[in-house]
Design a protein around this motif. Structure first.
Motif, PDB file in Angstrom:
ATOM      1  N   THR A   4       0.853  -1.186   0.000  1.00  0.00           N
ATOM      2  CA  THR A   4       0.000   0.000   0.000  1.00  0.00           C
ATOM      3  C   THR A   4       0.889   1.235   0.000  1.00  0.00           C
ATOM      4  N   PRO A   5       0.840   2.042  -1.050  1.00  0.00           N
ATOM      5  CA  PRO A   5       1.706   3.226  -1.092  1.00  0.00           C
ATOM      6  C   PRO A   5       1.410   4.193   0.045  1.00  0.00           C
ATOM      7  N   LEU A   6       2.462   4.794   0.568  1.00  0.00           N
ATOM      8  CA  LEU A   6       2.296   5.862   1.542  1.00  0.00           C
ATOM      9  C   LEU A   6       1.819   7.114   0.813  1.00  0.00           C
ATOM     10  N   PRO A   7       1.092   7.985   1.493  1.00  0.00           N
ATOM     11  CA  PRO A   7       0.582   9.188   0.826  1.00  0.00           C
ATOM     12  C   PRO A   7       1.688  10.192   0.531  1.00  0.00           C
ATOM     13  N   GLY A  10       4.943  11.061   2.576  1.00  0.00           N
ATOM     14  CA  GLY A  10       5.182   9.911   3.436  1.00  0.00           C
ATOM     15  C   GLY A  10       6.654   9.689   3.741  1.00  0.00           C
ATOM     16  N   LYS A  11       6.901   8.923   4.806  1.00  0.00           N
ATOM     17  CA  LYS A  11       8.257   8.606   5.246  1.00  0.00           C
ATOM     18  C   LYS A  11       8.408   7.091   5.322  1.00  0.00           C
ATOM     19  N   THR A  26      19.162   2.407  10.313  1.00  0.00           N
ATOM     20  CA  THR A  26      17.840   2.596   9.731  1.00  0.00           C
ATOM     21  C   THR A  26      17.947   3.694   8.682  1.00  0.00           C
ATOM     22  N   TRP A  27      17.520   3.369   7.473  1.00  0.00           N
ATOM     23  CA  TRP A  27      17.548   4.333   6.381  1.00  0.00           C
ATOM     24  C   TRP A  27      16.158   4.901   6.162  1.00  0.00           C
ATOM     25  N   MET A  28      16.111   6.101   5.641  1.00  0.00           N
ATOM     26  CA  MET A  28      14.846   6.820   5.555  1.00  0.00           C
ATOM     27  C   MET A  28      14.720   7.498   4.194  1.00  0.00           C
ATOM     28  N   VAL A  29      13.562   7.335   3.575  1.00  0.00           N
ATOM     29  CA  VAL A  29      13.220   8.025   2.335  1.00  0.00           C
ATOM     30  C   VAL A  29      11.973   8.853   2.611  1.00  0.00           C
ATOM     31  N   VAL A 165       9.676  -5.460  -3.136  1.00  0.00           N
ATOM     32  CA  VAL A 165       9.431  -4.037  -2.894  1.00  0.00           C
ATOM     33  C   VAL A 165       9.403  -3.785  -1.393  1.00  0.00           C
ATOM     34  N   VAL A 166      10.260  -2.868  -0.946  1.00  0.00           N
ATOM     35  CA  VAL A 166      10.309  -2.491   0.467  1.00  0.00           C
ATOM     36  C   VAL A 166       9.153  -1.558   0.804  1.00  0.00           C
ATOM     37  N   GLY A 167       8.909  -0.601  -0.075  1.00  0.00           N
ATOM     38  CA  GLY A 167       7.835   0.349   0.158  1.00  0.00           C
ATOM     39  C   GLY A 167       7.702   1.324  -0.991  1.00  0.00           C
ATOM     40  N   VAL A 168       6.579   2.034  -0.990  1.00  0.00           N
ATOM     41  CA  VAL A 168       6.251   2.989  -2.048  1.00  0.00           C
ATOM     42  C   VAL A 168       5.714   4.259  -1.406  1.00  0.00           C
ATOM     43  N   ILE A 169       6.116   5.408  -1.943  1.00  0.00           N
ATOM     44  CA  ILE A 169       5.562   6.691  -1.512  1.00  0.00           C
ATOM     45  C   ILE A 169       5.000   7.391  -2.747  1.00  0.00           C
ATOM     46  N   ASN A 170       3.763   7.850  -2.662  1.00  0.00           N
ATOM     47  CA  ASN A 170       3.198   8.650  -3.740  1.00  0.00           C
ATOM     48  C   ASN A 170       3.829  10.037  -3.747  1.00  0.00           C
ATOM     49  N   LEU A 171       4.049  10.559  -4.945  1.00  0.00           N
ATOM     50  CA  LEU A 171       4.597  11.899  -5.117  1.00  0.00           C
ATOM     51  C   LEU A 171       3.600  12.756  -5.892  1.00  0.00           C
TER      52      LEU A 171
END
Length: 236
Positions: A4-7, A10-11, A26-29, A165-171
């Motif tokens: 589920t993509p983060l809005p 998102g972090k 811990t890495w952060m996007v 896939v680790v994660g998704v953020i919407n842009l």
């Protein structure tokens, strides 16, 4: 497992290992809110030093305004800085070319000699850290940060990469930033990290120190960042 993509804004936080065993930093996007901008750093350094990947193509590694860096600070050994550069800028980056609508912006590399002892970490409010199996022996775990062109949102049915896939953020602009991960057999990389970490430790760097080194290699295609296991035990 469906992602589920983060809005927008998102972090995404991720690491190799587990909270109670040998682990990576811990890495952060972080996704931008007003544009297709993406920010990347270790969680402990996000408020001080980060990769800023702007939609304008202005990509750079720079100290933040919160870092308190002096105006007369001088960075050396970067051919991408001009003489009148903002003193906070460590170096500028050349955005890699798009392939199938995606740019592979960064590769974050974790290796066994770059793992560190477990440490207390501030609780993530309204989120979690995504944990992945750590590398061993001559293997490395790579976390790749991918940014799509405008109008190309992440869709698992036509995503051109097959890695987990680790994660998704919407842009903004119907775009996405996606982090994928994979294990590679890279004995030469493992040995290099072992040597470099030893050099830093001989120079006085420690896991419980006040600062952490950020080691990266500029590339014409993708910039590579190595986790040295010298996280300064602070959280963002």
């Amino acid at each position: 497992m469906a992602i589920t993509p983060l809005p927008i804004g998102g972090k995404l936080r991720f690491a190799a290992g587990s909270p109670n065993t040998l682990r990576s930093a811990t890495w952060m996007v972080v996704g931008g809110t007003n544009g297709r901008d993406v920010y990347v750093s270790m969680r402990s350094l996000m408020n001080e030093l980060k990769f800023s990947l702007h939609a304008s193509g202005n990509w750079r590694v720079a100290m933040t305004s919160e870092s308190g860096i002096a105006d007369n600070w001088v960075w050396e050994d970067s051919p991408f800085r001009s003489a009148d550069e903002d003193p906070r800028v460590v170096t500028r980056l050349a955005p890699p070319p798009e392939v199938d609508g995606w740019r592979q912006a960064l590769d974050i590399v974790v290796s066994e000699p770059g793992l560190q002892q477990p440490f207390p970490e501030k609780r993530v409010k309204g989120g979690a850290i995504s944990w992945w199996r750590p590398p061993f022996d001559n293997w490395v775990r790579t976390f790749a940060v991918l940014i799509s062109r405008p109008g190309l949102e992440y869709n698992p049915r036509n995503f051109p990469f097959t890695d987990p896939v680790v994660g998704v953020i919407n842009l903004p602009g119907r775009s996405s930033v996606v982090v994928i991960t994979k294990l590679f057999y890279r004995p030469w990389t493992v040995e290099k990290v072992r040597e470099v970490r030893r050099d830093f430790e001989n120079a006085g760097w420690r896991q419980d120190g006040a600062d952490s080194p950020l080691l990266f290699k500029l590339g014409t295609v993708t910039t590579t960042v190595w986790d040295l296991g010298l996280d300064p035990l602070r959280s963002a």
